[in-house]
Design a protein around this motif. Sequence first.
Motif, PDB file in Angstrom:
ATOM      1  N   LEU A   1      28.158 -12.486   0.585  1.00  0.00           N
ATOM      2  CA  LEU A   1      27.980 -13.550   1.567  1.00  0.00           C
ATOM      3  C   LEU A   1      27.923 -12.963   2.983  1.00  0.00           C
ATOM      4  O   LEU A   1      27.070 -13.342   3.804  1.00  0.00           O
ATOM      5  CB  LEU A   1      29.155 -14.532   1.460  1.00  0.00           C
ATOM      6  N   GLY A   2      28.830 -12.049   3.259  1.00  0.00           N
ATOM      7  CA  GLY A   2      28.842 -11.389   4.570  1.00  0.00           C
ATOM      8  C   GLY A   2      27.557 -10.612   4.798  1.00  0.00           C
ATOM      9  O   GLY A   2      26.986 -10.619   5.893  1.00  0.00           O
ATOM     10  N   THR A   3      27.103  -9.920   3.744  1.00  0.00           N
ATOM     11  CA  THR A   3      25.849  -9.181   3.827  1.00  0.00           C
ATOM     12  C   THR A   3      24.704 -10.119   4.171  1.00  0.00           C
ATOM     13  O   THR A   3      23.867  -9.815   5.036  1.00  0.00           O
ATOM     14  CB  THR A   3      25.560  -8.481   2.476  1.00  0.00           C
ATOM     15  N   PHE A   4      24.687 -11.265   3.500  1.00  0.00           N
ATOM     16  CA  PHE A   4      23.634 -12.245   3.763  1.00  0.00           C
ATOM     17  C   PHE A   4      23.656 -12.691   5.226  1.00  0.00           C
ATOM     18  O   PHE A   4      22.628 -12.724   5.906  1.00  0.00           O
ATOM     19  CB  PHE A   4      23.805 -13.455   2.842  1.00  0.00           C
ATOM     20  N   ALA A   5      24.862 -13.001   5.723  1.00  0.00           N
ATOM     21  CA  ALA A   5      24.975 -13.503   7.096  1.00  0.00           C
ATOM     22  C   ALA A   5      24.477 -12.474   8.110  1.00  0.00           C
ATOM     23  O   ALA A   5      23.681 -12.787   9.002  1.00  0.00           O
ATOM     24  CB  ALA A   5      26.424 -13.888   7.387  1.00  0.00           C
ATOM     25  N   PHE A   6      24.921 -11.231   7.955  1.00  0.00           N
ATOM     26  CA  PHE A   6      24.464 -10.198   8.883  1.00  0.00           C
ATOM     27  C   PHE A   6      22.986  -9.901   8.708  1.00  0.00           C
ATOM     28  O   PHE A   6      22.271  -9.614   9.670  1.00  0.00           O
ATOM     29  CB  PHE A   6      25.278  -8.909   8.720  1.00  0.00           C
ATOM     30  N   ALA A   7      22.514  -9.945   7.452  1.00  0.00           N
ATOM     31  CA  ALA A   7      21.097  -9.681   7.210  1.00  0.00           C
ATOM     32  C   ALA A   7      20.241 -10.726   7.914  1.00  0.00           C
ATOM     33  O   ALA A   7      19.197 -10.409   8.479  1.00  0.00           O
ATOM     34  CB  ALA A   7      20.809  -9.668   5.707  1.00  0.00           C
TER      35      ALA A   7
ATOM     36  N   ALA B   1      33.382  -4.711  10.137  1.00  0.00           N
ATOM     37  CA  ALA B   1      32.940  -5.966  10.750  1.00  0.00           C
ATOM     38  C   ALA B   1      31.952  -5.741  11.891  1.00  0.00           C
ATOM     39  O   ALA B   1      30.981  -6.476  12.027  1.00  0.00           O
ATOM     40  CB  ALA B   1      34.150  -6.752  11.243  1.00  0.00           C
ATOM     41  N   VAL B   2      32.199  -4.723  12.713  1.00  0.00           N
ATOM     42  CA  VAL B   2      31.325  -4.547  13.877  1.00  0.00           C
ATOM     43  C   VAL B   2      30.241  -3.497  13.651  1.00  0.00           C
ATOM     44  O   VAL B   2      29.276  -3.426  14.423  1.00  0.00           O
ATOM     45  CB  VAL B   2      32.132  -4.193  15.163  1.00  0.00           C
TER      46      VAL B   2
ATOM     47  N   ASP C   1      25.838 -14.066  12.793  1.00  0.00           N
ATOM     48  CA  ASP C   1      26.571 -12.868  13.166  1.00  0.00           C
ATOM     49  C   ASP C   1      28.085 -13.120  13.079  1.00  0.00           C
ATOM     50  O   ASP C   1      28.844 -12.276  12.595  1.00  0.00           O
ATOM     51  CB  ASP C   1      26.162 -12.471  14.588  1.00  0.00           C
ATOM     52  N   ALA C   2      28.513 -14.301  13.508  1.00  0.00           N
ATOM     53  CA  ALA C   2      29.947 -14.618  13.495  1.00  0.00           C
ATOM     54  C   ALA C   2      30.467 -14.794  12.073  1.00  0.00           C
ATOM     55  O   ALA C   2      31.600 -14.404  11.750  1.00  0.00           O
ATOM     56  CB  ALA C   2      30.218 -15.880  14.306  1.00  0.00           C
ATOM     57  N   VAL C   3      29.634 -15.371  11.200  1.00  0.00           N
ATOM     58  CA  VAL C   3      30.036 -15.496   9.795  1.00  0.00           C
ATOM     59  C   VAL C   3      30.228 -14.108   9.190  1.00  0.00           C
ATOM     60  O   VAL C   3      31.250 -13.827   8.536  1.00  0.00           O
ATOM     61  CB  VAL C   3      28.976 -16.281   8.987  1.00  0.00           C
ATOM     62  N   GLY C   4      29.260 -13.232   9.419  1.00  0.00           N
ATOM     63  CA  GLY C   4      29.370 -11.871   8.903  1.00  0.00           C
ATOM     64  C   GLY C   4      30.628 -11.192   9.411  1.00  0.00           C
ATOM     65  O   GLY C   4      31.378 -10.568   8.644  1.00  0.00           O
TER      66      GLY C   4
ATOM     67  N   CYS D   1      35.508  -8.384   8.245  1.00  0.00           N
ATOM     68  CA  CYS D   1      36.794  -7.817   8.673  1.00  0.00           C
ATOM     69  C   CYS D   1      37.795  -7.987   7.526  1.00  0.00           C
ATOM     70  O   CYS D   1      38.720  -7.197   7.354  1.00  0.00           O
ATOM     71  CB  CYS D   1      37.295  -8.447   9.973  1.00  0.00           C
ATOM     72  N   LEU D   2      37.564  -8.980   6.711  1.00  0.00           N
ATOM     73  CA  LEU D   2      38.370  -9.253   5.530  1.00  0.00           C
ATOM     74  C   LEU D   2      38.109  -8.240   4.408  1.00  0.00           C
ATOM     75  O   LEU D   2      39.026  -7.558   3.954  1.00  0.00           O
ATOM     76  CB  LEU D   2      37.937 -10.626   5.028  1.00  0.00           C
TER      77      LEU D   2
END
Lengths: 215, 215, 215
Positions: free
Chosen positions: B11-17, B128-129, B95-98, B103-104
Amino acid sequence: MDLALLAVELLGTFAFAVSGALLAARKGFDVVGSLLLASMAGLGGGVTRDIIIGEGTPAAFSQPIYLAPVLVAVVLVLTGLLHETRLRRTLLVFDAVGLSLFCLTGTVIAYNAGLNEIACVLLGVTTAVGGGAMRDVVANETPQIFNPRGVYAVPAMFGAGLMVIVLSYELPLIWAGLVVSSLVFALRMISLKRGWRVPLAGRRSGRAAISDGGT
Amino acid sequence: MDLALLAVELLGTFAFAVSGALLAARKGFDVVGSLLLASMAGLGGGVTRDIIIGEGTPAAFSQPIYLAPVLVAVVLVLTGLLHETRLRRTLLVFDAVGLSLFCLTGTVIAYNAGLNEIACVLLGVTTAVGGGAMRDVVANETPQIFNPRGVYAVPAMFGAGLMVIVLSYELPLIWAGLVVSSLVFALRMISLKRGWRVPLAGRRSGRAAISDGGT
Amino acid sequence: MDLALLAVELLGTFAFAVSGALLAARKGFDVVGSLLLASMAGLGGGVTRDIIIGEGTPAAFSQPIYLAPVLVAVVLVLTGLLHETRLRRTLLVFDAVGLSLFCLTGTVIAYNAGLNEIACVLLGVTTAVGGGAMRDVVANETPQIFNPRGVYAVPAMFGAGLMVIVLSYELPLIWAGLVVSSLVFALRMISLKRGWRVPLAGRRSGRAAISDGGT
């Protein structure tokens, strides 16, 4: 490492190192800057690949022979034996040679390390585009891979994909490699000459578009 | 890897992608550039984390499933199903979702690898960053983390710190994770809306200040 | 790790971290940006070195003590105890201290890890110039290493080369280290004051030359 593979690695390193040294010359860097930019372009992709594979010190550090093509490239550019024409064609040709050889070696080395097929293609592409991307980022240029004129990563993906097939079917590596890298090189050069484009990434909001004409 | 953890990673990958693909669209890159920028944003943080932990090939390379969210993100942006509003809010939300998810996962994965508490927080923040920073550097933008408007790394540090506490006291990971990532996300979004600022890093000499209004 | 070696590592980290925090101040970044840029400058070279050596988690992550000099540096710049003069001399002095110490520790650590002599020199140089290059790239500046005014990588190569000789002949490390790092520092500072230059990398095509006057 297999001798033929090492030879191709060194040739690819040379080609990318020339592209780095030429860019250093164009940016007005000095000899040391040229050495660093040539190293980054020539060795950056392979070092990244080896770090990702994670089997100890990258070849470029453990095998000093990798430095030879970088030194030769810097000297050739320094002495003016190689220099950019007005159209910056030289840089692009050497960059294309490096691309076509490294998508090959990257894939083979990942395959030999026992990675799965998709990882092999990814690492082939990473090896092929990594050094050039570092070169451009460090020299504060928008990386070649993002230049919408011509295709860059596509031929590398195509070549890495073909190599995975070659490796899976145990086809003769040297002949297959010759054919695949020629194809990749041809694809890249023709795409530049014809100005091929792939579709844009989405709707443009009209700002911040990079210019078209060059690196 | 634990299935829930993998789901959050994807999910994080998707958000940043998505953030990468949107930036590619804004910069006028083509589909391949979009794919590369989305990969860098989505996978860069995790690959850096895995390389630093040093336990073999990074998950993004060894587990092809990681490519799926990147592909979906690129297609969504390409087809215009996701696009930036005039205020560039979409990019910032994804970006904020990612940020809040990575960070988790970064902290948990570092903890599972047996690193000490401080290293876990550091790796949580790095994960995270990292991808967002690569995305911005490669696209020749000043990284979001340095934008003085809104807080970015602070919520990530806060979230990573909370997760270390959660892990040390063996609190229920899924519920705790849900709470922590919601907090991080809320903190980031509110800071953007309210224009929160942390104090400047030192006396300004009046030159070279980056502008305020964007990216 | 040997205590003397750790002390030098921490001192070098502090010096580079100051250079990062000063750059953050000049660019108008906030405290968190300063923390990140100081970490990158102070820890980036060593983390890269440790990743390339490939013996598990980099020291900067596994040993929390590495964070102390970064925090001190950021506080000193934040409170204005350290600030740039109009000539940006302070940043350059701290950068030179970091350079002279890290070419030393990088070489020694690579040697202790059993790498060959040439790899030791390469890793010494990588450690010395890596953090500063990351600092500049991330802050969107042309890296100091490419500034044609003064020599930068040359003193680092020279120092790393001397250290390999010191290590091979088992000379007393602490005294030798003191001499070598003083030499590297002096070389760097004198080159800046005198405006030494190494020859350019090739024929200039008259475009895209970077300006001379600064960073």
